[in-house]
Write an enzyme that holds these catalytic residues in place. Structure first.
Site, mmCIF file in Angstrom:
data_model
loop_
_atom_site.group_PDB
_atom_site.id
_atom_site.type_symbol
_atom_site.label_atom_id
_atom_site.label_comp_id
_atom_site.label_asym_id
_atom_site.label_seq_id
_atom_site.Cartn_x
_atom_site.Cartn_y
_atom_site.Cartn_z
ATOM 1 N N HIS A 53 0.929 -1.114 -0.136
ATOM 2 C CA HIS A 53 0.028 0.093 -0.033
ATOM 3 C C HIS A 53 0.935 1.238 -0.141
ATOM 4 C CE1 HIS A 53 -0.318 0.401 4.878
ATOM 5 N NE2 HIS A 53 0.890 0.883 4.233
ATOM 6 N N GLU A 77 -5.223 0.540 0.016
ATOM 7 C CA GLU A 77 -4.955 -0.853 0.359
ATOM 8 C C GLU A 77 -5.408 -1.693 -0.630
ATOM 9 O OE1 GLU A 77 -3.404 -1.262 3.124
ATOM 10 O OE2 GLU A 77 -4.491 -1.009 4.655
HETATM 11 P P1 PGA Z 1 6.367 2.094 8.047
HETATM 12 O O1 PGA Z 1 4.993 2.122 7.205
HETATM 13 O O2 PGA Z 1 7.160 3.280 7.564
HETATM 14 O O3 PGA Z 1 6.210 2.205 9.439
HETATM 15 O O4 PGA Z 1 6.954 0.961 7.551
HETATM 16 C C1 PGA Z 1 4.903 2.368 5.806
HETATM 17 C C2 PGA Z 1 3.528 2.329 5.375
HETATM 18 O O5 PGA Z 1 2.696 1.443 5.774
HETATM 19 O O6 PGA Z 1 3.013 2.818 4.520
#
Ligand code: PGA
Length: 239
Positions: free
Chosen positions: A136, A141
């Site tokens: 995503h 999503e």
């Molecule tokens: P993260 O999340 O930077 O905490 O890995 C990224 C996302 O879910 O888009």
């Protein structure tokens, strides 16, 4: 974009410094530029470099405008410090001379007007993105819609699980959010997607191998755009 748009900068430090330097140059050359910002672990070091530079060089953010990608909907009051507003204030805005009136977040009330608001400020010059383990971007999503605008979305189980590390219980993670859509993100003039750590390797490998948009990997919406750079570290890189 093509395979040359993927850059392995080996470490989170080098990758984050690279992205921060791009932002600093833009802010210096266009003091009223519009930045598209992200939360999560991925951009944290970029923000640290921006703060360090601000302290050293006094880069001026007075007229910079920012739009965040997303925000939870229905966050329990006891988790106010998990909101993306809170995150941005803590990790960047309170430490540079940005005018908080120029910092925008999507919410339940403004979601339908958010894209128009971005356009009215001249559009996003520079968009930072992380990527979820499910591919995503923002909270778009899979299966994702290439024409999606800023709107309220349901989070998938995989995202709720990934974000439960910030909450006491998995059931405390909101199951809804408001997110810029893929269409909204694709309007940005320049996009830097960052992926760090081995949990992102699979999504990056799929993105690298795809030649066209696949709704099951929302990040593949970026494939048809030229002005996208994908920056990985050694752990998320497979090539
Ligand atoms: P993260 O999340 O930077 O905490 O890995 C990224 C996302 O879910 O888009």
């Amino acid at each position: 974009m093509n395979k040359n748009n993927f850059l392995n900068l080996e470490t989170i430090e080098k990758a984050s410094e690279f992205v921060a330097n791009q932002i600093i140059s833009l802010v210096n050359s266009k003091p009223n530029c519009v930045l598209g910002l992200a939360t999560g672990s991925t951009p944290l070091k970029v923000y640290e470099y921006l703060i360090e530079d601000y302290q050293k060089n006094k880069t001026n953010y007075e007229n910079v405008i920012t739009f965040n990608l997303d925000e939870y909907v229905g966050l329990d009051k006891k988790y106010a410090d998990k909101s993306y507003h809170y995150f941005m204030n803590k990790n960047l805005f309170s430490k540079i001379n940005i005018n908080l009136n120029n910092t925008y977040f999507p919410d339940e009330k403004n979601s339908e007007k958010y894209d128009t608001l971005i356009k009215s400020k001249g559009g996003i010059d520079f968009q930072i993105l992380g990527i979820g383990i499910n591919g995503h971007i923002g909270f778009n999503e899979p299966p994702a819609d290439l024409n999606s605008k800023t709107r309220i979305v349901e989070l998938t189980d995989s995202t709720i699980k990934a974000n439960s590390r910030f909450f006491n219980e998995e059931s405390d993670v909101p199951n809804r959010a408001v997110s810029m859509g893929l269409w909204s993100i694709l309007q940005a003039k320049q996009i830097f997607l960052m992926a760090f750590g081995k949990s992102k390797k699979n999504a990056i490998e799929k993105l690298y191998k795809l030649n066209d948009f696949d709704p099951n990997l929302p990040a593949s919406s970026l494939i048809k755009k030229d002005n996208v750079i994908v920056i990985v570290d050694q752990e998320s890189s497979f090539y």
